[in-house]
Design a protein around this motif. Structure first.
Motif, PDB file in Angstrom:
ATOM      1  N   ALA A  14     -76.123  27.935  40.204  1.00 28.43           N
ATOM      2  CA  ALA A  14     -75.263  27.847  39.028  1.00 28.43           C
ATOM      3  C   ALA A  14     -73.855  27.400  39.409  1.00 28.43           C
ATOM      4  CB  ALA A  14     -75.216  29.191  38.311  1.00 28.43           C
ATOM      5  N   LYS A  15     -73.348  27.936  40.506  1.00 23.18           N
ATOM      6  CA  LYS A  15     -72.007  27.573  40.958  1.00 23.18           C
ATOM      7  C   LYS A  15     -71.943  26.099  41.330  1.00 23.18           C
ATOM      8  CE  LYS A  15     -68.517  28.673  44.455  1.00 23.18           C
ATOM      9  NZ  LYS A  15     -68.192  29.494  45.644  1.00 23.18           N
ATOM     10  N   GLN A  16     -72.975  25.600  42.019  1.00 26.22           N
ATOM     11  CA  GLN A  16     -72.999  24.201  42.425  1.00 26.22           C
ATOM     12  C   GLN A  16     -73.080  23.268  41.229  1.00 26.22           C
ATOM     13  OE1 GLN A  16     -75.582  23.289  45.944  1.00 26.22           O
ATOM     14  NE2 GLN A  16     -76.151  25.426  45.654  1.00 26.22           N
ATOM     15  N   ILE A  17     -73.886  23.641  40.247  1.00 26.35           N
ATOM     16  CA  ILE A  17     -73.994  22.825  39.034  1.00 26.35           C
ATOM     17  C   ILE A  17     -72.659  22.776  38.314  1.00 26.35           C
ATOM     18  CG2 ILE A  17     -75.086  22.681  36.766  1.00 26.35           C
ATOM     19  CD1 ILE A  17     -77.585  23.980  38.107  1.00 26.35           C
ATOM     20  N   ALA A  18     -72.019  23.943  38.180  1.00 27.75           N
ATOM     21  CA  ALA A  18     -70.714  24.009  37.520  1.00 27.75           C
ATOM     22  C   ALA A  18     -69.697  23.140  38.258  1.00 27.75           C
ATOM     23  CB  ALA A  18     -70.239  25.453  37.452  1.00 27.75           C
ATOM     24  N   GLU A  19     -69.722  23.169  39.581  1.00 30.94           N
ATOM     25  CA  GLU A  19     -68.759  22.394  40.361  1.00 30.94           C
ATOM     26  C   GLU A  19     -69.003  20.894  40.211  1.00 30.94           C
ATOM     27  OE1 GLU A  19     -69.146  23.967  44.285  1.00 30.94           O
ATOM     28  OE2 GLU A  19     -67.723  25.616  43.921  1.00 30.94           O
ATOM     29  N   GLN A  20     -70.290  20.490  40.118  1.00 33.48           N
ATOM     30  CA  GLN A  20     -70.587  19.063  39.949  1.00 33.48           C
ATOM     31  C   GLN A  20     -70.124  18.574  38.588  1.00 33.48           C
ATOM     32  OE1 GLN A  20     -74.226  17.324  41.169  1.00 33.48           O
ATOM     33  NE2 GLN A  20     -74.621  18.791  42.806  1.00 33.48           N
ATOM     34  N   ILE A  21     -70.359  19.368  37.555  1.00 33.20           N
ATOM     35  CA  ILE A  21     -69.902  18.976  36.217  1.00 33.20           C
ATOM     36  C   ILE A  21     -68.377  18.984  36.162  1.00 33.20           C
ATOM     37  CG2 ILE A  21     -69.915  19.604  33.766  1.00 33.20           C
ATOM     38  CD1 ILE A  21     -72.735  20.704  34.172  1.00 33.20           C
ATOM     39  N   ARG A  22     -67.765  19.997  36.802  1.00 37.62           N
ATOM     40  CA  ARG A  22     -66.299  20.072  36.844  1.00 37.62           C
ATOM     41  C   ARG A  22     -65.724  18.832  37.522  1.00 37.62           C
ATOM     42  NH1 ARG A  22     -62.256  21.888  40.340  1.00 37.62           N
ATOM     43  NH2 ARG A  22     -60.482  22.885  39.288  1.00 37.62           N
ATOM     44  N   SER A  23     -66.315  18.409  38.625  1.00 41.65           N
ATOM     45  CA  SER A  23     -65.842  17.215  39.321  1.00 41.65           C
ATOM     46  C   SER A  23     -65.954  15.980  38.433  1.00 41.65           C
ATOM     47  CB  SER A  23     -66.647  16.993  40.605  1.00 41.65           C
ATOM     48  OG  SER A  23     -66.411  18.032  41.532  1.00 41.65           O
ATOM     49  N   ALA A  24     -67.057  15.893  37.674  1.00 41.21           N
ATOM     50  CA  ALA A  24     -67.244  14.766  36.764  1.00 41.21           C
ATOM     51  C   ALA A  24     -66.153  14.742  35.697  1.00 41.21           C
ATOM     52  CB  ALA A  24     -68.622  14.845  36.110  1.00 41.21           C
ATOM     53  N   ILE A  25     -65.724  15.939  35.248  1.00 39.10           N
ATOM     54  CA  ILE A  25     -64.653  16.025  34.251  1.00 39.10           C
ATOM     55  C   ILE A  25     -63.326  15.596  34.861  1.00 39.10           C
ATOM     56  CG2 ILE A  25     -63.328  17.599  32.786  1.00 39.10           C
ATOM     57  CD1 ILE A  25     -65.891  19.299  32.536  1.00 39.10           C
ATOM     58  N   LEU A  26     -63.007  16.138  36.049  1.00 39.66           N
ATOM     59  CA  LEU A  26     -61.725  15.843  36.691  1.00 39.66           C
ATOM     60  C   LEU A  26     -61.618  14.384  37.099  1.00 39.66           C
ATOM     61  CD1 LEU A  26     -61.254  19.022  38.920  1.00 39.66           C
ATOM     62  CD2 LEU A  26     -60.290  18.555  36.666  1.00 39.66           C
ATOM     63  N   GLU A  27     -62.748  13.753  37.421  1.00 41.65           N
ATOM     64  CA  GLU A  27     -62.740  12.347  37.837  1.00 41.65           C
ATOM     65  C   GLU A  27     -62.829  11.390  36.651  1.00 41.65           C
ATOM     66  OE1 GLU A  27     -65.978  12.089  40.574  1.00 41.65           O
ATOM     67  OE2 GLU A  27     -65.063  13.515  41.982  1.00 41.65           O
ATOM     68  N   GLY A  28     -62.951  11.944  35.445  1.00 46.88           N
ATOM     69  CA  GLY A  28     -62.988  11.096  34.258  1.00 46.88           C
ATOM     70  C   GLY A  28     -64.347  10.534  33.920  1.00 46.88           C
ATOM     71  N   ARG A  29     -65.386  10.972  34.647  1.00 43.95           N
ATOM     72  CA  ARG A  29     -66.734  10.491  34.323  1.00 43.95           C
ATOM     73  C   ARG A  29     -67.289  11.182  33.087  1.00 43.95           C
ATOM     74  NH1 ARG A  29     -70.017  12.090  38.473  1.00 43.95           N
ATOM     75  NH2 ARG A  29     -68.413  13.202  39.633  1.00 43.95           N
ATOM     76  N   LEU A  30     -66.728  12.326  32.755  1.00 44.63           N
ATOM     77  CA  LEU A  30     -67.004  13.018  31.499  1.00 44.63           C
ATOM     78  C   LEU A  30     -65.681  13.146  30.768  1.00 44.63           C
ATOM     79  CD1 LEU A  30     -69.453  15.882  32.569  1.00 44.63           C
ATOM     80  CD2 LEU A  30     -69.976  13.975  31.059  1.00 44.63           C
ATOM     81  N   ARG A  31     -65.644  12.770  29.519  1.00 44.30           N
ATOM     82  CA  ARG A  31     -64.382  12.717  28.785  1.00 44.30           C
ATOM     83  C   ARG A  31     -64.295  13.837  27.759  1.00 44.30           C
ATOM     84  NH1 ARG A  31     -61.789   8.246  30.173  1.00 44.30           N
ATOM     85  NH2 ARG A  31     -62.965   6.504  31.067  1.00 44.30           N
ATOM     86  N   VAL A  32     -63.058  14.136  27.370  1.00 41.42           N
ATOM     87  CA  VAL A  32     -62.803  15.177  26.367  1.00 41.42           C
ATOM     88  C   VAL A  32     -63.589  14.870  25.095  1.00 41.42           C
ATOM     89  CG1 VAL A  32     -61.045  16.228  24.890  1.00 41.42           C
ATOM     90  CG2 VAL A  32     -60.531  15.724  27.292  1.00 41.42           C
ATOM     91  N   ASP A  33     -64.232  15.887  24.544  1.00 48.00           N
ATOM     92  CA  ASP A  33     -65.043  15.838  23.315  1.00 48.00           C
ATOM     93  C   ASP A  33     -66.420  15.211  23.524  1.00 48.00           C
ATOM     94  OD1 ASP A  33     -63.064  17.096  21.805  1.00 48.00           O
ATOM     95  OD2 ASP A  33     -62.099  15.200  21.286  1.00 48.00           O
ATOM     96  N   GLU A  34     -66.731  14.781  24.729  1.00 47.87           N
ATOM     97  CA  GLU A  34     -68.078  14.270  24.988  1.00 47.87           C
ATOM     98  C   GLU A  34     -69.067  15.435  25.030  1.00 47.87           C
ATOM     99  OE1 GLU A  34     -70.475  11.650  28.398  1.00 47.87           O
ATOM    100  OE2 GLU A  34     -68.277  11.672  28.336  1.00 47.87           O
TER     101      GLU A  34
END
Length: 246
Positions: A14-34
């Protein structure tokens, strides 16, 4: 959602999944409201159970990075933490570090001396009449018959106003740890031995120097205040140690 996920190891999925999604957010690969894929889709992509995905999403929600919405158009969406939320998270993390003994009083005082001292230069250059008026009002409030808790809160607001006068958002945000986390902790411990009148006197000297735009005098006043607080913090710690031994 075109995101390439890395392979997982067995430790804390769970921690690893959260960190991967978090990295995608911080790097802009996932955007606000997506909207993120459903729990079922994420479970299939990561090859884990839905409870594991649910735990990962809870971790992200605790960091104010995602929010859930019910209904036909619902799901889990990327969110943008507010400045207030980020300040609170930063202050709470700093408080925890102090509680765990990661920061000692000398380090805290040294950091405040250097960081707030650096802020004084810009504060003196950029302070407005409104800043001066607010500082004066806070100082007047400190001289009233108020509780220890109210006095400590006013003390924090006084120094927060000085930081705000820098008109530098980076400095303002970084000083959250010092002014809104470390300063209240120091106040709470030193409160038994310190004198309100002495604190007010130092605040008056500091405000007067800011009004006159005298940087040397302002830094001297700040150093005298911190020296006084450090002395009484140590006295309070000694009293606590003696009481516990008795």
């Amino acid at each position: 959602m075109a995101i390439r996920f890395n392979n997982l190891v067995t430790q804390s999925l769970a921690k690893q999944i959260a960190e991967q999604i978090r990295s995608a957010i911080l790097e802009g690969r996932l955007r606000v409201d997506e909207r993120l894929p459903t729990e079922e889709e994420l479970a299939a992509r990561f090859e884990v159970s839905r409870p594991t995905i649910r735990e990962a999403l809870k971790r992200l929600a605790a960091q104010n990075l995602v929010r859930s919405k019910r209904g036909p158009a619902g799901g889990t969406f990327i969110t943008r933490p507010t400045e207030s939320e980020l300040r609170t998270t930063l202050a709470n993390s700093t408080t925890l570090m102090v509680t765990l003994g990661e920061f000692d009083i000398e380090s805290i005082t040294e950091a405040r001396r250097e960081m707030e001292g650096a802020c004084l230069k810009l504060a003196i250059e950029r302070r407005t009449e409104q800043h001066l008026e607010q500082l004066d009002q806070e100082l007047a409030y400190q001289q009233q018959s108020i509780s220890d808790e109210e006095f400590c809160a006013s003390d924090v607001r006084f120094h927060r106003l000085i930081i705000d006068a820098t008109a530098n958002p980076v400095m303002q945000f970084n000083m959250v740890t010092v002014i809104e986390a470390l300063q209240p902790l120091m106040n709470m411990i030193a409160n038994r031995t310190r004198s309100r009148d002495r604190i007010i006197q130092h605040h008056k000297q500091l405000l007067d120097a800011i009004q006159r735009q005298d940087l040397v005098e302002a830094q001297s006043s700040l150093n005298q205040l911190l020296d006084y607080l450090l002395e009484h913090y140590r006295q309070a710690q000694q009293l606590r140690s003696t009481s516990s031994q008795g």
